[in-house]
Motif scaffolding. Structure first.
Motif, PDB file in Angstrom:
ATOM      1  N   VAL A 211     -13.256   4.718 -11.303  1.00  0.00           N
ATOM      2  CA  VAL A 211     -11.969   4.051 -11.464  1.00  0.00           C
ATOM      3  C   VAL A 211     -10.831   4.890 -10.888  1.00  0.00           C
ATOM      4  O   VAL A 211      -9.956   4.387 -10.184  1.00  0.00           O
ATOM      5  CB  VAL A 211     -11.700   3.740 -12.948  1.00  0.00           C
ATOM      6  N   SER A 212     -10.846   6.188 -11.177  1.00  0.00           N
ATOM      7  CA  SER A 212      -9.765   7.047 -10.696  1.00  0.00           C
ATOM      8  C   SER A 212      -9.729   7.121  -9.184  1.00  0.00           C
ATOM      9  O   SER A 212      -8.657   7.225  -8.585  1.00  0.00           O
ATOM     10  CB  SER A 212      -9.908   8.454 -11.289  1.00  0.00           C
ATOM     11  N   MET A 213     -10.905   7.098  -8.554  1.00  0.00           N
ATOM     12  CA  MET A 213     -10.957   7.095  -7.094  1.00  0.00           C
ATOM     13  C   MET A 213     -10.295   5.834  -6.549  1.00  0.00           C
ATOM     14  O   MET A 213      -9.545   5.871  -5.569  1.00  0.00           O
ATOM     15  CB  MET A 213     -12.404   7.170  -6.614  1.00  0.00           C
ATOM     16  N   ALA A 214     -10.588   4.709  -7.160  1.00  0.00           N
ATOM     17  CA  ALA A 214      -9.983   3.450  -6.721  1.00  0.00           C
ATOM     18  C   ALA A 214      -8.467   3.496  -6.854  1.00  0.00           C
ATOM     19  O   ALA A 214      -7.731   3.111  -5.938  1.00  0.00           O
ATOM     20  CB  ALA A 214     -10.560   2.295  -7.533  1.00  0.00           C
ATOM     21  N   LEU A 215      -7.988   3.991  -7.995  1.00  0.00           N
ATOM     22  CA  LEU A 215      -6.547   4.032  -8.240  1.00  0.00           C
ATOM     23  C   LEU A 215      -5.841   5.038  -7.345  1.00  0.00           C
ATOM     24  O   LEU A 215      -4.683   4.842  -6.965  1.00  0.00           O
ATOM     25  CB  LEU A 215      -6.288   4.374  -9.706  1.00  0.00           C
ATOM     26  N   ALA A 216      -6.521   6.124  -7.011  1.00  0.00           N
ATOM     27  CA  ALA A 216      -5.895   7.184  -6.227  1.00  0.00           C
ATOM     28  C   ALA A 216      -5.885   6.896  -4.729  1.00  0.00           C
ATOM     29  O   ALA A 216      -4.984   7.334  -4.013  1.00  0.00           O
ATOM     30  CB  ALA A 216      -6.612   8.513  -6.487  1.00  0.00           C
ATOM     31  N   HIS A 217      -6.879   6.167  -4.233  1.00  0.00           N
ATOM     32  CA  HIS A 217      -7.029   6.016  -2.782  1.00  0.00           C
ATOM     33  C   HIS A 217      -6.655   4.653  -2.226  1.00  0.00           C
ATOM     34  O   HIS A 217      -6.225   4.563  -1.079  1.00  0.00           O
ATOM     35  CB  HIS A 217      -8.480   6.319  -2.391  1.00  0.00           C
ATOM     36  N   PHE A 218      -6.841   3.591  -2.989  1.00  0.00           N
ATOM     37  CA  PHE A 218      -6.668   2.254  -2.430  1.00  0.00           C
ATOM     38  C   PHE A 218      -5.285   1.688  -2.734  1.00  0.00           C
ATOM     39  O   PHE A 218      -4.787   1.823  -3.854  1.00  0.00           O
ATOM     40  CB  PHE A 218      -7.741   1.306  -2.971  1.00  0.00           C
ATOM     41  N   PRO A 219      -4.673   1.020  -1.760  1.00  0.00           N
ATOM     42  CA  PRO A 219      -3.354   0.424  -1.993  1.00  0.00           C
ATOM     43  C   PRO A 219      -3.414  -0.855  -2.813  1.00  0.00           C
ATOM     44  O   PRO A 219      -2.385  -1.325  -3.300  1.00  0.00           O
ATOM     45  CB  PRO A 219      -2.854   0.133  -0.572  1.00  0.00           C
ATOM     46  N   ARG A 220      -4.618  -1.407  -2.976  1.00  0.00           N
ATOM     47  CA  ARG A 220      -4.774  -2.658  -3.718  1.00  0.00           C
ATOM     48  C   ARG A 220      -6.072  -2.593  -4.516  1.00  0.00           C
ATOM     49  O   ARG A 220      -7.123  -2.226  -3.980  1.00  0.00           O
ATOM     50  CB  ARG A 220      -4.801  -3.837  -2.759  1.00  0.00           C
ATOM     51  N   VAL A 221      -6.010  -2.920  -5.790  1.00  0.00           N
ATOM     52  CA  VAL A 221      -7.169  -2.837  -6.679  1.00  0.00           C
ATOM     53  C   VAL A 221      -7.327  -4.161  -7.420  1.00  0.00           C
ATOM     54  O   VAL A 221      -6.364  -4.686  -7.985  1.00  0.00           O
ATOM     55  CB  VAL A 221      -7.024  -1.681  -7.690  1.00  0.00           C
ATOM     56  N   ILE A 222      -8.542  -4.683  -7.415  1.00  0.00           N
ATOM     57  CA  ILE A 222      -8.864  -5.913  -8.132  1.00  0.00           C
ATOM     58  C   ILE A 222      -9.781  -5.574  -9.300  1.00  0.00           C
ATOM     59  O   ILE A 222     -10.812  -4.921  -9.120  1.00  0.00           O
ATOM     60  CB  ILE A 222      -9.554  -6.926  -7.205  1.00  0.00           C
ATOM     61  N   GLY A 223      -9.397  -5.984 -10.497  1.00  0.00           N
ATOM     62  CA  GLY A 223     -10.213  -5.772 -11.684  1.00  0.00           C
ATOM     63  C   GLY A 223     -10.990  -7.040 -12.018  1.00  0.00           C
ATOM     64  O   GLY A 223     -10.400  -8.114 -12.134  1.00  0.00           O
ATOM     65  N   LEU A 224     -12.308  -6.897 -12.190  1.00  0.00           N
ATOM     66  CA  LEU A 224     -13.170  -8.028 -12.522  1.00  0.00           C
ATOM     67  C   LEU A 224     -13.815  -7.814 -13.882  1.00  0.00           C
ATOM     68  O   LEU A 224     -14.257  -6.698 -14.206  1.00  0.00           O
ATOM     69  CB  LEU A 224     -14.278  -8.192 -11.465  1.00  0.00           C
ATOM     70  N   ARG A 225     -13.875  -8.869 -14.676  1.00  0.00           N
ATOM     71  CA  ARG A 225     -14.570  -8.838 -15.962  1.00  0.00           C
ATOM     72  C   ARG A 225     -15.182 -10.212 -16.215  1.00  0.00           C
ATOM     73  O   ARG A 225     -14.489 -11.232 -16.089  1.00  0.00           O
ATOM     74  CB  ARG A 225     -13.629  -8.457 -17.112  1.00  0.00           C
ATOM     75  N   ILE A 229     -11.313 -12.629 -12.074  1.00  0.00           N
ATOM     76  CA  ILE A 229     -10.300 -11.672 -11.644  1.00  0.00           C
ATOM     77  C   ILE A 229      -9.275 -11.498 -12.759  1.00  0.00           C
ATOM     78  O   ILE A 229      -8.591 -12.452 -13.141  1.00  0.00           O
ATOM     79  CB  ILE A 229      -9.606 -12.145 -10.348  1.00  0.00           C
ATOM     80  N   VAL A 230      -9.192 -10.282 -13.281  1.00  0.00           N
ATOM     81  CA  VAL A 230      -8.279  -9.982 -14.390  1.00  0.00           C
ATOM     82  C   VAL A 230      -6.926  -9.520 -13.861  1.00  0.00           C
ATOM     83  O   VAL A 230      -5.871  -9.883 -14.403  1.00  0.00           O
ATOM     84  CB  VAL A 230      -8.889  -8.909 -15.316  1.00  0.00           C
ATOM     85  N   PHE A 231      -6.936  -8.696 -12.831  1.00  0.00           N
ATOM     86  CA  PHE A 231      -5.693  -8.298 -12.179  1.00  0.00           C
ATOM     87  C   PHE A 231      -5.967  -8.019 -10.708  1.00  0.00           C
ATOM     88  O   PHE A 231      -7.097  -7.762 -10.293  1.00  0.00           O
ATOM     89  CB  PHE A 231      -5.026  -7.092 -12.853  1.00  0.00           C
TER      90      PHE A 231
END
Length: 275
Positions: A211-225, A229-231
């Protein structure tokens, strides 16, 4: 420069079945050249979404558009031409154990080669220099002539990503590329992958447990549950409590210390900007 590919889901739904999770009716638009990460708990539908976006799985309802075309409505030759511009890397790289690394990497060029060229390359790799350059970016330049079965799991994973770099595709769909890597190597590997695809102007959709890698490196993050699509937004706009809810449900939201729940892979702390 490789031309990036635009992607869209319009009410695309996949019923649960097989090893992939379900995907509820999803609407999504990805511009050509964008780089985004998919995160969420196991079974959330990340691999399913990658497969649908990459024209490997036809949705049960709705549709996917790749550069404005529904791949499942194309003729056979047109679909093959489209797929030649797409690159998919599964979590477990399909690398034959007795294959040489140089051959495994150059397999990324197969969609651009004739059958004669491909067969000749098995005996005398014609683009070995390109394979070496791609491997060197992942600190594997000395493995060019090694056999795949003599590599560690992490090395095989990086060989698969070196294959992605030589493919020069228009869109990449990468499933859990960091699973077998330690934190420092994972960080460097992700940087190389993103820089390589960005250099060619390609679109990158990457599923991550980190998760931290996604938040630190990508300009856009999609959360799935649960296939939904949650966000879908920039990391700086995602609160720690939302990450907790994504992985642990509403119990996390009602906890006494919102945001205190550790992420599933807790080896890497959350970036401070999202704390």
């Amino acid at each position: 420069m490789t031309s990036g590919i635009s992607l869209a889901l319009e009410g695309a739904r996949v019923a649960r079945g097989g090893t992939r999770g379900a995907m509820r009716a999803a609407d999504l638009r990805i511009e050509a050249g964008e780089q985004l990460a998919l995160i969420g708990p196991s079974g959330a539908g990340k691999t399913t979404m990658l497969a649908v976006l990459g024209a490997a799985l036809e949705p049960d309802a709705g549709r996917v558009l790749i550069d404005g075309h529904d791949p499942w409505r194309l003729s056979g030759p047109a679909l093959r031409r489209l797929r030649a511009r797409l690159f998919t890397a599964p979590q477990t790289p399909p690398l034959p154990p007795r294959q040489r690394v140089v051959t495994a990497v150059l397999a990324g060029r197969l969609p651009h080669w004739s059958l004669v060229h491909a067969l000749a390359s098995l005996w005398h790799p014609s683009e070995a220099a390109a394979a070496h350059d791609a491997l060197a970016q992942f600190s594997l330049g000395d493995k060019l002539w090694s056999r795949v079965d003599r590599l560690s799991g992490g090395e095989r994973q990086r060989v698969s990503l070196a294959r992605a770099l030589v493919a020069q595709a228009g869109a990449y769909f990468i499933d859990e590329p960091l699973a077998a890597l330690d934190p420092a190597l994972a960080d460097r590997t992700l940087e190389v992958l993103m820089a390589g695809t960005r250099r060619h102007g390609a679109t990158l959709v990457c599923s991550l447990h980190h998760v931290s890698m996604a938040l630190a490196h990508f300009p856009r993050v999609i959360g799935l549950r649960d296939g939904e699509i949650v966000f879908d937004r920039a990391p700086s706009d995602i609160a720690p409590e939302e990450i907790d809810r994504l992985y642990y449900g509403e119990e996390a939201a009602r906890s006494e210390a919102p945001g205190a729940v550790m992420e599933p892979d807790a080896r890497i702390p959350r970036p401070s900007r999202c704390a």
